[in-house]
Motif scaffolding. Structure first.
Motif, PDB file in Angstrom:
ATOM      1  N   LEU A 190       0.818  -1.214   0.000  1.00  0.00           N
ATOM      2  CA  LEU A 190       0.000   0.000   0.000  1.00  0.00           C
ATOM      3  C   LEU A 190       0.851   1.263   0.000  1.00  0.00           C
ATOM      4  CD1 LEU A 190      -2.859  -0.931   2.507  1.00  0.00           C
ATOM      5  CD2 LEU A 190      -3.072  -0.579   0.051  1.00  0.00           C
ATOM      6  N   VAL A 191       1.873   1.296   0.838  1.00  0.00           N
ATOM      7  CA  VAL A 191       2.638   2.532   1.037  1.00  0.00           C
ATOM      8  C   VAL A 191       3.659   2.744  -0.072  1.00  0.00           C
ATOM      9  CG1 VAL A 191       4.186   3.761   2.612  1.00  0.00           C
ATOM     10  CG2 VAL A 191       2.293   2.407   3.539  1.00  0.00           C
ATOM     11  N   HIS A 192       4.290   1.646  -0.522  1.00  0.00           N
ATOM     12  CA  HIS A 192       5.395   1.782  -1.489  1.00  0.00           C
ATOM     13  C   HIS A 192       5.088   1.182  -2.855  1.00  0.00           C
ATOM     14  CE1 HIS A 192       7.732   3.114   1.913  1.00  0.00           C
ATOM     15  NE2 HIS A 192       7.548   1.967   2.542  1.00  0.00           N
ATOM     16  N   GLY A 193       3.928   0.558  -2.995  1.00  0.00           N
ATOM     17  CA  GLY A 193       3.601  -0.063  -4.277  1.00  0.00           C
ATOM     18  C   GLY A 193       4.452  -1.277  -4.581  1.00  0.00           C
ATOM     19  N   ALA A 194       4.990  -1.919  -3.547  1.00  0.00           N
ATOM     20  CA  ALA A 194       5.884  -3.058  -3.740  1.00  0.00           C
ATOM     21  C   ALA A 194       5.118  -4.305  -4.180  1.00  0.00           C
ATOM     22  CB  ALA A 194       6.648  -3.331  -2.443  1.00  0.00           C
ATOM     23  N   ASN A 195       5.833  -5.215  -4.788  1.00  0.00           N
ATOM     24  CA  ASN A 195       5.266  -6.502  -5.200  1.00  0.00           C
ATOM     25  C   ASN A 195       5.398  -7.474  -4.028  1.00  0.00           C
ATOM     26  OD1 ASN A 195       4.186  -8.553  -6.738  1.00  0.00           O
ATOM     27  ND2 ASN A 195       6.167  -9.088  -7.674  1.00  0.00           N
ATOM     28  N   SER A 196       4.658  -7.196  -2.962  1.00  0.00           N
ATOM     29  CA  SER A 196       4.882  -7.897  -1.692  1.00  0.00           C
ATOM     30  C   SER A 196       3.660  -8.636  -1.178  1.00  0.00           C
ATOM     31  CB  SER A 196       5.363  -6.893  -0.635  1.00  0.00           C
ATOM     32  OG  SER A 196       4.460  -5.803  -0.526  1.00  0.00           O
ATOM     33  N   ILE A 197       2.618  -8.748  -2.001  1.00  0.00           N
ATOM     34  CA  ILE A 197       1.457  -9.534  -1.601  1.00  0.00           C
ATOM     35  C   ILE A 197       1.329 -10.732  -2.527  1.00  0.00           C
ATOM     36  CG2 ILE A 197       0.217  -7.611  -0.553  1.00  0.00           C
ATOM     37  CD1 ILE A 197      -1.512  -7.525  -3.101  1.00  0.00           C
ATOM     38  N   ASN A 198       0.675 -11.765  -2.041  1.00  0.00           N
ATOM     39  CA  ASN A 198       0.581 -13.018  -2.771  1.00  0.00           C
ATOM     40  C   ASN A 198      -0.499 -12.938  -3.854  1.00  0.00           C
ATOM     41  OD1 ASN A 198       0.388 -15.655  -3.649  1.00  0.00           O
ATOM     42  ND2 ASN A 198       0.410 -16.546  -1.590  1.00  0.00           N
ATOM     43  N   PRO A 199      -0.134 -13.050  -5.125  1.00  0.00           N
ATOM     44  CA  PRO A 199      -1.151 -12.969  -6.189  1.00  0.00           C
ATOM     45  C   PRO A 199      -2.099 -14.175  -6.201  1.00  0.00           C
ATOM     46  CG  PRO A 199       0.992 -13.555  -7.092  1.00  0.00           C
ATOM     47  CD  PRO A 199       1.229 -13.217  -5.661  1.00  0.00           C
ATOM     48  N   GLN A 200      -1.723 -15.223  -5.486  1.00  0.00           N
ATOM     49  CA  GLN A 200      -2.591 -16.399  -5.398  1.00  0.00           C
ATOM     50  C   GLN A 200      -3.698 -16.218  -4.361  1.00  0.00           C
ATOM     51  OE1 GLN A 200      -2.179 -18.929  -7.590  1.00  0.00           O
ATOM     52  NE2 GLN A 200      -0.564 -17.596  -8.431  1.00  0.00           N
ATOM     53  N   ASN A 201      -3.737 -15.056  -3.719  1.00  0.00           N
ATOM     54  CA  ASN A 201      -4.764 -14.752  -2.714  1.00  0.00           C
ATOM     55  C   ASN A 201      -4.836 -15.817  -1.627  1.00  0.00           C
ATOM     56  OD1 ASN A 201      -5.401 -12.367  -3.934  1.00  0.00           O
ATOM     57  ND2 ASN A 201      -7.230 -13.131  -4.964  1.00  0.00           N
ATOM     58  N   ALA A 202      -3.669 -16.105  -1.039  1.00  0.00           N
ATOM     59  CA  ALA A 202      -3.584 -17.076   0.053  1.00  0.00           C
ATOM     60  C   ALA A 202      -2.402 -16.697   0.934  1.00  0.00           C
ATOM     61  CB  ALA A 202      -3.415 -18.492  -0.505  1.00  0.00           C
ATOM     62  N   GLY A 203      -2.415 -17.176   2.162  1.00  0.00           N
ATOM     63  CA  GLY A 203      -1.313 -16.910   3.073  1.00  0.00           C
ATOM     64  C   GLY A 203      -1.690 -17.192   4.512  1.00  0.00           C
ATOM     65  N   THR A 204      -0.936 -16.612   5.435  1.00  0.00           N
ATOM     66  CA  THR A 204      -1.233 -16.753   6.862  1.00  0.00           C
ATOM     67  C   THR A 204      -1.553 -15.403   7.507  1.00  0.00           C
ATOM     68  OG1 THR A 204       1.162 -16.713   7.294  1.00  0.00           O
ATOM     69  CG2 THR A 204       0.069 -18.882   7.212  1.00  0.00           C
ATOM     70  N   LYS A 205      -1.567 -14.358   6.702  1.00  0.00           N
ATOM     71  CA  LYS A 205      -2.003 -13.032   7.148  1.00  0.00           C
ATOM     72  C   LYS A 205      -2.735 -12.382   5.981  1.00  0.00           C
ATOM     73  CE  LYS A 205      -0.381  -8.452   8.635  1.00  0.00           C
ATOM     74  NZ  LYS A 205       0.781  -7.586   8.963  1.00  0.00           N
ATOM     75  N   ALA A 206      -3.844 -11.694   6.291  1.00  0.00           N
ATOM     76  CA  ALA A 206      -4.617 -11.060   5.211  1.00  0.00           C
ATOM     77  C   ALA A 206      -5.325  -9.827   5.739  1.00  0.00           C
ATOM     78  CB  ALA A 206      -5.637 -12.039   4.630  1.00  0.00           C
ATOM     79  N   ALA A 207      -5.520  -8.866   4.863  1.00  0.00           N
ATOM     80  CA  ALA A 207      -6.283  -7.659   5.186  1.00  0.00           C
ATOM     81  C   ALA A 207      -7.356  -7.457   4.132  1.00  0.00           C
ATOM     82  CB  ALA A 207      -5.373  -6.444   5.260  1.00  0.00           C
ATOM     83  N   ILE A 208      -8.477  -6.924   4.562  1.00  0.00           N
ATOM     84  CA  ILE A 208      -9.579  -6.574   3.659  1.00  0.00           C
ATOM     85  C   ILE A 208      -9.495  -5.069   3.446  1.00  0.00           C
ATOM     86  CG2 ILE A 208     -12.066  -6.618   3.341  1.00  0.00           C
ATOM     87  CD1 ILE A 208     -12.110  -8.982   5.324  1.00  0.00           C
ATOM     88  N   ASN A 209      -9.251  -4.662   2.236  1.00  0.00           N
ATOM     89  CA  ASN A 209      -8.911  -3.271   1.936  1.00  0.00           C
ATOM     90  C   ASN A 209     -10.150  -2.465   1.537  1.00  0.00           C
ATOM     91  OD1 ASN A 209      -7.589  -0.899   1.318  1.00  0.00           O
ATOM     92  ND2 ASN A 209      -6.882  -1.618  -0.694  1.00  0.00           N
ATOM     93  N   TYR A 210     -10.605  -1.618   2.469  1.00  0.00           N
ATOM     94  CA  TYR A 210     -11.678  -0.671   2.165  1.00  0.00           C
ATOM     95  C   TYR A 210     -11.035   0.697   1.936  1.00  0.00           C
ATOM     96  CZ  TYR A 210     -15.254  -4.004   3.743  1.00  0.00           C
ATOM     97  OH  TYR A 210     -16.076  -5.092   3.885  1.00  0.00           O
ATOM     98  N   ASN A 211     -10.948   1.111   0.706  1.00  0.00           N
ATOM     99  CA  ASN A 211     -10.396   2.421   0.342  1.00  0.00           C
ATOM    100  C   ASN A 211     -11.589   3.372   0.198  1.00  0.00           C
ATOM    101  OD1 ASN A 211      -9.015   4.612  -0.600  1.00  0.00           O
ATOM    102  ND2 ASN A 211      -8.272   3.625  -2.477  1.00  0.00           N
ATOM    103  N   ILE A 212     -11.830   4.191   1.240  1.00  0.00           N
ATOM    104  CA  ILE A 212     -13.077   4.962   1.272  1.00  0.00           C
ATOM    105  C   ILE A 212     -12.801   6.454   1.447  1.00  0.00           C
ATOM    106  CG2 ILE A 212     -14.474   3.038   2.155  1.00  0.00           C
ATOM    107  CD1 ILE A 212     -14.170   4.146   4.958  1.00  0.00           C
ATOM    108  N   THR A 213     -13.725   7.242   0.942  1.00  0.00           N
ATOM    109  CA  THR A 213     -13.728   8.683   1.186  1.00  0.00           C
ATOM    110  C   THR A 213     -14.975   9.018   1.987  1.00  0.00           C
ATOM    111  OG1 THR A 213     -12.502   9.156  -0.841  1.00  0.00           O
ATOM    112  CG2 THR A 213     -13.776  10.966   0.130  1.00  0.00           C
TER     113      THR A 213
END
Length: 864
Positions: free
Chosen positions: A272-295
């Motif tokens: 989120l902060v740096h735009g890094a390729n640091s999340i799993n594209p397979q949508n799996a893991g042992t930690k996850a966040a649900i991203n609500y980008n709201i105004t």
């Protein structure tokens, strides 16, 4: 019973709760350093990248009772250099008065089963001033106030979000989550709200390599599975983006080596902060966040709804009704408790105090043998650890839900804090209070030599022995609530372990075998003129008025318990007699010991003092007027005549002392004289000495503050006490709030402030004295005022003074908020209470750990 009281009969309702710590970095558990520098081994900056070994942390966090699966909220205002996954604060070396959280958050509500919970976090819309808080506090000295987040002005223009997190249980294993975000500013503002779920890392240490999984099931649904927890789903209202990584240490960032793992704990942050390729594209893991980008429009709010469920069919149709019902049940539960009070402010403060007690529960995991020796798959710890901190406590192995003093500043149990917690806890969850008291006496906590573990930084320290007092208090409360039927099994179980602990005190803390005790700092940190734990030069040692008084109180507590058990088992009469004798000999030692025949009592001043004793038996009294000299008031017990006459051994032993040791009988107050109601008084203080102590205690120029009893007399403001030891001059001066002393770190503050637990014990003692002396026995209160009160009226007066810390005054201000106008008058601040560690002895403002609801939660008892 109401609905919540019925739920309390079923422990399954407590399987999930707010058991996630507010801080895990900087703790002893996570410290594997050579030198025991816990604060620097894992820092706040490292925390987002480090997989913890023992516990987890988060904002508004919940987990199951084994902390296998955790949930908390994270936030990002799109300006901060990191997402807000954990509360920020200063370590002990960084703060000018020690460690201190630099956030504003409030625990607002919770039932004992956590069927409904609510808390508030205030999140700035501007960039969070991390560096400013560190630099400014570093610049300040111990003589300056702490620099807080509100001092930066970041809330002045209302450019912040109020983030309310609420939980409502549908069933013991199904939890509804509602996050309401208010934009308090005058402009539209956007943020990421990131409800986060993760598994505690249990697979990297070499005991069980099983790795659970999180994966996206379908839009808005997360599949959660752990072999020991079973199948869950986390459902998100709408179809927000899911972000996955792993709860693994980023070795590249922290230790400059690549362990080959593709995704790390900080992956969501870096994406989120740096735009890094640091999340799993397979949508799996042992930690996850649900991203609500709201105004959120100015002055408006947004609601996010989630459901943690074991039934994939459950959605959101009944969501609002379940919340409504759980809130109504929570209201019913607390309305029953507060049925005798119509004051809404009183009720609100008490309910928030209880909420803090409930939210301060924590899953606490610490196996010292494994911690010292290391884990199979991890590097061997430095050899120095085996002779360092807590190396003599290798039997200690804890994995339990424990009431914490403060889940950020003190996210570990402390034995005397925990005992005090049980007093307010007993009013809403008696079973939990009993289990907490029994916990520290279990074999895997209590040392084989009988010592109770003190606290994580040094389990071998000695805390005041208050467990017997609290045990007896809640036993009586439970007995009364059950129509006179007491829980004798609970009482007997804990009594046997407390006898072992009493023996440890006698063998280890009475150096000369003369019934005068040298307990060390005894939880009062820097109240003495020098470190009371330190080895003194030339064979000198400190004989302590508080340590000896605590033991006199302990003797009476155990006597009282043994007397109760005698009714069911006559063998306990011998034990009651034993503790009666212990009490008498301690009284003799305090009152008539040494060449001056004064012991720890100073006849000239009419006060108890510590004394420095030399090998030649000469003594020097440490003439500091502090609560050390008031603690003898606590060694007081009232016995009914029937309790004595029904116990021949007890009765005969008392008569023997009357006939054969009249010198002892003359020292103890009224133990052989019953009053008109048939009561006997056992007290370390006869009337003259009690009145002398009360004369000091109730003097507004000494101990008596508008907000309670100070820990050091104000007399020492202009008359500091000084002593020269081994060529070095030490002194004590009255300091109403933060201390200028470096003893026990920067946050040791017993040289003037008001501490609720000490005030509670003073009030409790006055009530017991009143039980014996009655309404006709009066003292001047305040001293030199010309107003005389009986001892119950004095106790009530002290209650009101303590309450003045929290209640609004005639100007609508609460003393606890000090000079912060925003907190005093802003509608979004003024009714959210912080229960601080201690309070300014002159103006009542809150000082120290800001969420130490633990023993400050005793204010809830005052409000009953």
């Amino acid at each position: 019973m109401n609905v919540e009281q019925t739920r309390l009969q079923d422990n399954d309702w407590k399987k999930w709760g707010p058991y996630v710590s507010d801080r895990q970095w900087g703790t002893v558990r996570e410290d594997y350093s050579v030198n025991g520098d816990a604060w620097n081994y894992v820092t706040h900056d490292m925390a987002r990248s480090k997989a913890y070994r023992w516990n987890e942390e988060g904002i508004a966090g919940i987990c199951d009772e084994l902390q296998l699966l955790c949930f908390s909220i994270a936030l990002w205002n799109k300006k901060d250099p990191i997402i807000k996954e954990r509360y920020f604060g200063l370590s002990n070396p960084e703060g000018n008065h020690g460690e201190d959280v630099k956030e504003l958050y409030y625990y607002l509500d919770s039932t004992p089963t956590h069927s409904y919970m609510k808390m508030l976090y205030k999140y700035p819309q501007q960039e969070y001033p991390y560096a400013w808080l560190v630099d400014e506090n570093k610049r300040r000295t111990r003589n300056d106030p702490e620099f807080e987040l509100i001092d930066t002005g970041i809330f002045d223009e209302d450019k912040y979000f109020d983030v309310f997190t609420e939980y409502a249980k549908c069933t013991p294993g199904e939890i509804l989550i509602r996050i309401t975000v208010h934009n308090r500013g005058d402009e539209d503002a956007s943020l990421h709200v990131l409800p986060t779920v993760w598994f505690r890392n249990t697979w990297d240490w070499g005991y069980d390599d099983y790795k659970p999984h999180l994966r996206q099931d379908s839009p808005g649904i997360m599949d959660i599975y752990h072999k020991d927890l079973g199948q869950y789903w986390l459902k998100a209202d709408g179809e927000p983006e899911f972000l996955f990584c792993d709860n693994e240490t980023n070795t590249k960032r922290l230790y400059n080596y690549d362990d080959g793992k593709p995704f790390y704990k900080d992956g969501i942050n870096d994406y989120l902060v740096h735009g890094a390729n640091s999340i799993n594209p397979q949508n799996a893991g042992t930690k996850a966040a649900i991203n609500y980008n709201i105004t959120i429009p100015a002055k408006r709010s947004a609601i996010i709804r989630l459901r943690l469920t074991q039934d994939a069919r459950n959605a959101f149709e009944d969501f609002d009704n379940i919340f409504k019902n759980r809130q109504a049940e929570a209201d019913e539960f607390y309305n029953t408790l507060q049925q005798h009070s119509s004051d809404t402010d009183h009720g609100m403060i008490q309910r928030q105090a209880f909420a803090g007690m409930m939210w301060s529960k924590q899953y606490y995991h610490y196996d010292i043998h494994n911690w010292l020796n290391g884990d199979p798959k991890e590097p061997i710890p430095p050899a120095e650890r085996l002779t360092g901190r807590n190396n003599r406590w290798q039997h200690l192995n804890t994995r339990a839900i424990i009431s914490m003093p403060d889940k950020w500043e003190y996210p570990w149990f402390a034995s005397w804090d925990l005992a005090f917690h049980c007093l307010p806890l007993a009013n809403i969850d008696m079973a939990f209070a009993k289990r907490q008291l029994l916990l520290l006496t279990r074999d895997w906590y209590m040392h084989p030599n009988g010592q109770l573990p003190a606290y994580e930084w040094d389990f071998g320290d000695a805390n005041p022995p208050v467990h017997a007092m609290v045990t007896w208090t809640i036993y009586k409360q439970d007995k009364e609530a059950n129509g006179g039927k007491g829980d004798l099994r609970f009482l007997e179980r804990i009594f046997h372990k407390l006898m072992l602990n009493f023996t440890w005190w006698v063998n280890r803390k009475d150096a000369m075998g003369n019934n005068i005790f040298e307990g060390g700092f005894l939880g009062l940190d820097n109240i003495g003129v020098f470190d009371r734990n330190a080895r003194l030069p030339d064979g000198q040692y400190l004989e302590q008025a508080d340590g000896t008084s605590w033991m006199a109180m302990y003797s009476l507590n155990l006597l009282r318990i043994a007397s109760e058990l005698t009714a069911n088992n006559g063998a306990y009469a011998d034990i009651a007699s034993k503790f009666f004798e212990h009490f008498l000999y301690i009284v003799e030692a305090m009152s008539n010991f040494g060449k001056d025949k004064e012991g720890l009592w100073d006849e000239e001043d009419g006060f108890f003092y510590d004394q420095l004793k030399s090998p030649d038996n000469s003594v020097q009294k440490m003439k500091i007027r502090s609560v050390v000299g008031l603690i003898p008031l606590f060694a007081t017990e009232v016995l009914e005549d029937k309790e004595i006459t029904d116990s021949p051994i007890f009765k005969d032993r008392m008569k023997w002392f009357t006939d054969n040791r009249p010198d002892l009988a003359s020292l103890v107050s009224r133990w052989n004289e019953k009053n008109a109601e048939g009561r006997h008084l056992l007290s370390l203080l006869r009337g003259y000495r009690m009145k002398s102590l009360l004369r000091y205690m109730l003097d507004e120029n000494e101990f008596l503050s508008p907000y309670g009893i100070r820990s050091v007399s104000k007399y020492h403001l202009n008359n500091p006490y000084r002593i020269k030891v081994d060529g070095q001059v030490f002194s004590v001066k009255y300091l109403p709030a933060e201390s200028d002393s470096g003893l026990f770190g920067g946050n040791s503050n017993w040289r003037g402030p008001i501490w609720v637990p000490i005030n509670y014990l003073i009030i409790d003692s006055l009530h017991r004295f009143h039980q014996y002396y009655g309404d006709d026995y009066k003292v001047e209160c305040p001293t030199n005022s010309g107003v005389f009160m009986n001892l119950k009226e004095v106790a009530d007066n002290l209650y009101y003074r303590l309450l003045n810390i929290f209640l609004r005054d005639e100007n609508g201000k609460r003393a606890v908020f000090g000079n912060y106008k925003k907190m005093q008058f802003d509608p979004e601040f003024k009714d959210y209470i912080l229960f601080h560690e201690y309070f300014d002895g002159d103006n009542g403002r809150g000082v120290g750990a800001s969420h130490q609801t633990g023993w400050t939660g005793l204010i809830a008892n005052c409000l009953l």
